[in-house]
Design a protein around this motif. Sequence first.
Motif, short mmCIF file in Angstrom:
data_model
loop_
_atom_site.label_atom_id
_atom_site.label_comp_id
_atom_site.label_asym_id
_atom_site.label_seq_id
_atom_site.Cartn_x
_atom_site.Cartn_y
_atom_site.Cartn_z
N ASP A 1 79.05 -29.19 1.04
CA ASP A 1 80.19 -28.28 1.03
C ASP A 1 79.98 -27.24 2.12
O ASP A 1 79.24 -26.26 1.93
N SER B 1 80.28 -21.99 2.61
CA SER B 1 80.70 -23.08 1.74
C SER B 1 82.12 -22.80 1.28
O SER B 1 82.52 -21.65 1.14
N SER C 1 83.33 -23.45 -1.61
CA SER C 1 83.29 -22.90 -2.97
C SER C 1 83.06 -21.39 -2.94
O SER C 1 83.65 -20.64 -3.73
N ASN D 1 86.36 -19.83 -1.77
CA ASN D 1 87.38 -19.85 -2.82
C ASN D 1 87.11 -18.78 -3.88
O ASN D 1 88.05 -18.21 -4.45
N ARG D 2 85.85 -18.50 -4.13
CA ARG D 2 85.51 -17.49 -5.12
C ARG D 2 85.67 -16.08 -4.57
O ARG D 2 86.08 -15.16 -5.28
#
Length: 318
Positions: free
Chosen positions: A107, A223, A225, A228-229
Amino acid sequence: MKKITSLLLVLTLAVSATFTGCSKKESASAPEKVTFTYVTAPLNVPSIIEKDKSIFADVFGKESISVAYSEITSGAEQTQALASGDIQVLYAVGATSVILAAANGSDIKVTNMYSRSPKAFCLYAADDSISTPEDLRGKTIAGPAGTNLHELLVSYLATADMTLADVNYVNMSIPDAQAGLEGGSVDVALLAGATAYNAESAGYHLVTDGEGLINAIICVAVSESFYNRYPEITDLLNASQDQILSFMNENHDETMDIVAASLDLDRAAVEEMYTYYNFDTTLSDSDIAGFQATADFMYENDMIEEPFDVNTLFLQSK
């Protein structure tokens, strides 16, 4: 009726408070700490200036986010640390490392550019009669595999319809390649940045640099992820990079002095090498084409198993 009205009012206030609380929680969401890679070689001026002037600490600190650094220089180890969560931002990572990680399912996404510096990547020889790709046939050539230098060698050989099979290529670090050249155990060393400058100063023969052969792309990556967080992280990162470049552009002399001291180089050496670099952070169409050329090179040289579409690498598609 008044009881019903009062009950509805209470419920409305409760629901409103609940959503307000969620909204505040979302807007306040941020990591407590962000760890960046800190890599100074071959001539990573933005990294040196950023740390010297505490720009990340200032920008991220305003959002109560602390900043830490990791001096991992290996591209493979950098992408592994990103995957494990030990590092959140790869601030200066090579396109080859990003593509290799993504092709293997990691990722990883590119946020923007760090630099392009084809002229800073070079082949040096002790024998000044080595001046064409054909002259490399059968010669022992040393340098790090899976890097801009590796791509440069392959691209240079290809101009004469040659491949790595036509030379004795030895995978080793830049310092070891330089030592091999000095000791006579290798005919040609793949060098970059300060080591390349020092080789030229010592009288070694420049066979070629990367101009017209490679893009020598270095980028910034996170990454998906993590993005997105914490999507606001890229805004803070962009603001920081803008400040870094502004300082470099507005304080040239001080920038050169800081970099020279950090890398233990003469000011004149830094001045010369600095001209080889383009530190514009904007991701352009030519950059994307450069990423694709590198991905194609990696596939053709069995570094990745399948053809790779680099358009999947970017957080924001062009």
